[in-house]
Design a protein around this motif. Structure first.
Motif, short mmCIF file in Angstrom:
data_model
loop_
_atom_site.label_atom_id
_atom_site.label_comp_id
_atom_site.label_asym_id
_atom_site.label_seq_id
_atom_site.Cartn_x
_atom_site.Cartn_y
_atom_site.Cartn_z
N LEU A 73 2.25 2.99 -16.13
CA LEU A 73 2.69 4.54 -16.55
C LEU A 73 3.80 5.41 -16.36
O LEU A 73 3.55 6.29 -16.77
N HIS A 74 3.90 4.95 -14.65
CA HIS A 74 5.23 5.84 -14.49
C HIS A 74 6.16 6.34 -15.01
O HIS A 74 6.57 7.00 -15.32
N GLN A 75 6.35 4.99 -15.78
CA GLN A 75 7.39 4.95 -17.55
C GLN A 75 6.88 5.73 -18.29
O GLN A 75 8.13 6.12 -18.79
N ARG A 85 0.71 -1.01 0.29
CA ARG A 85 -0.22 0.19 -0.10
C ARG A 85 0.83 1.32 0.31
O ARG A 85 0.60 2.15 -0.79
N GLN A 86 2.01 1.48 1.15
CA GLN A 86 3.05 2.51 0.48
C GLN A 86 3.20 2.81 -0.82
O GLN A 86 3.82 3.51 -1.11
N ARG A 87 4.18 1.15 -1.23
CA ARG A 87 4.19 1.36 -3.03
C ARG A 87 3.42 2.17 -3.66
O ARG A 87 3.52 3.08 -4.29
N SER A 147 -6.18 1.06 -9.14
CA SER A 147 -5.02 0.49 -10.05
C SER A 147 -3.98 -0.65 -9.04
O SER A 147 -3.67 -0.38 -8.23
N ASP A 148 -3.56 -1.52 -10.27
CA ASP A 148 -2.40 -2.53 -9.52
C ASP A 148 -1.36 -1.99 -9.67
O ASP A 148 -0.33 -0.95 -10.22
N GLU A 149 -0.04 -2.04 -8.75
CA GLU A 149 1.41 -1.71 -9.06
C GLU A 149 1.91 -2.00 -10.39
O GLU A 149 2.39 -1.25 -11.00
N THR A 150 1.40 -2.98 -11.28
CA THR A 150 2.22 -2.88 -12.14
C THR A 150 2.13 -2.35 -13.42
O THR A 150 2.49 -1.63 -14.54
N THR A 151 0.58 -1.69 -13.18
CA THR A 151 -0.29 -1.08 -14.11
C THR A 151 0.43 0.70 -13.62
O THR A 151 0.40 1.22 -14.79
#
Length: 248
Positions: free
Chosen positions: A209-211, A156-158, A201-205
């Motif tokens: 998107l961040h990249q 959750r923090q990530r 959204s999950d961490e992979t998504t």
């Protein structure tokens, strides 16, 4: 009659205790700490929050705060009507469904009497024999439960950090487009960022998107990047004397 004391805890195989974990010394655990940890790790164990509410109601019938790890040492035996009243009138059909889920996941064990009712035989001030729901599986798997809850906290923090970074990059790209049209990211990417931030959204998504946003931001000229930062800082409308305690 069915007497079940599950050794498997939770549905995902990744969280089934290893032989080394099973050999660990079993101790008593605070029931409210266990409930708090299970609430954090609810998605990992595929338990609904309505079922957690039923589990909390079951815990209120245990007089001691600590739950023992020995099978059969933490049996509660409220009737469906009593449980329903404590759950603000939850229908018995709904209650039965959530109780079954708790048993299926191994969070509690069902210790049934020959006639299927829940009751206890008392000798003096103590209980000699009880039939109902045993909460001891929670204590036996406390180490595993707290570990999964800790990992859920880290996840959750990530996710929170990723969402904040995506929002900041999206704002910066919009600011760049306002300063000089055509210099920001394309409209589709900005719209994708907006919709993704509105969803769960999950961490992979989020990382993908961040990249994309980071790549679009690095393509901006250095002068434009500095101008964007100046624009963001210039949004503060108060004077310096009004912002003496503002932490940058």
């Amino acid at each position: 009659m069915q007497n079940t004391f599950q050794t498997q805890f939770g549905r995902p195989e990744a969280y089934v205790p290893t032989p080394e974990q099973a050999e660990c010394k079993q101790t008593d655990s605070d029931k409210w700490d266990l409930l708090a940890a299970l609430t954090k790790a609810a998605p990992d164990f595929q338990v609904s929050h309505r079922s957690l509410t039923v589990l909390k109601a079951l815990m209120t019938f245990l007089p001691d705060r600590d739950i023992g790890s020995d099978p059969g040492c933490a049996i509660v035996f409220p009737s469906n009507r009593t449980l329903s009243d404590r759950l603000n009138g939850m229908p018995e059909s709904t209650l039965g469904r959530h109780l079954s889920q708790l048993v299926t996941l191994g969070l509690v064990s069902r210790h049934s009497s020959p006639n299927g009712k829940r009751f206890a035989h008392r000798v003096g001030q103590g209980i000699q024999c009880a039939f109902g729901f045993d909460l001891s599986p929670l204590a036996r798997h406390a180490t595993q439960l707290f570990s999964v809850a800790h990992q859920a906290d880290l996840t959750r923090q990530r996710l929170r950090i990723l969402r904040d970074q995506i929002a900041a990059l999206r704002t910066a790209l919009i600011e760049a487009a306002l300063i000089e049209p055509g210099q920001g990211a394309d409209t589709d990417l900005l719209e994708l960022a907006r919709l993704t931030l509105r969803r769960k959204s999950d961490e992979t998504t989020l990382r993908a998107l961040h990249q994309q946003l980071e790549a679009a931001f690095t393509q901006l000229p250095t002068a434009k990047t500095a101008a964007v930062e100046d624009t963001v800082l210039a949004k503060m409308s108060a004077t310096d004397s009004h912002n003496e305690r503002h932490i940058q």
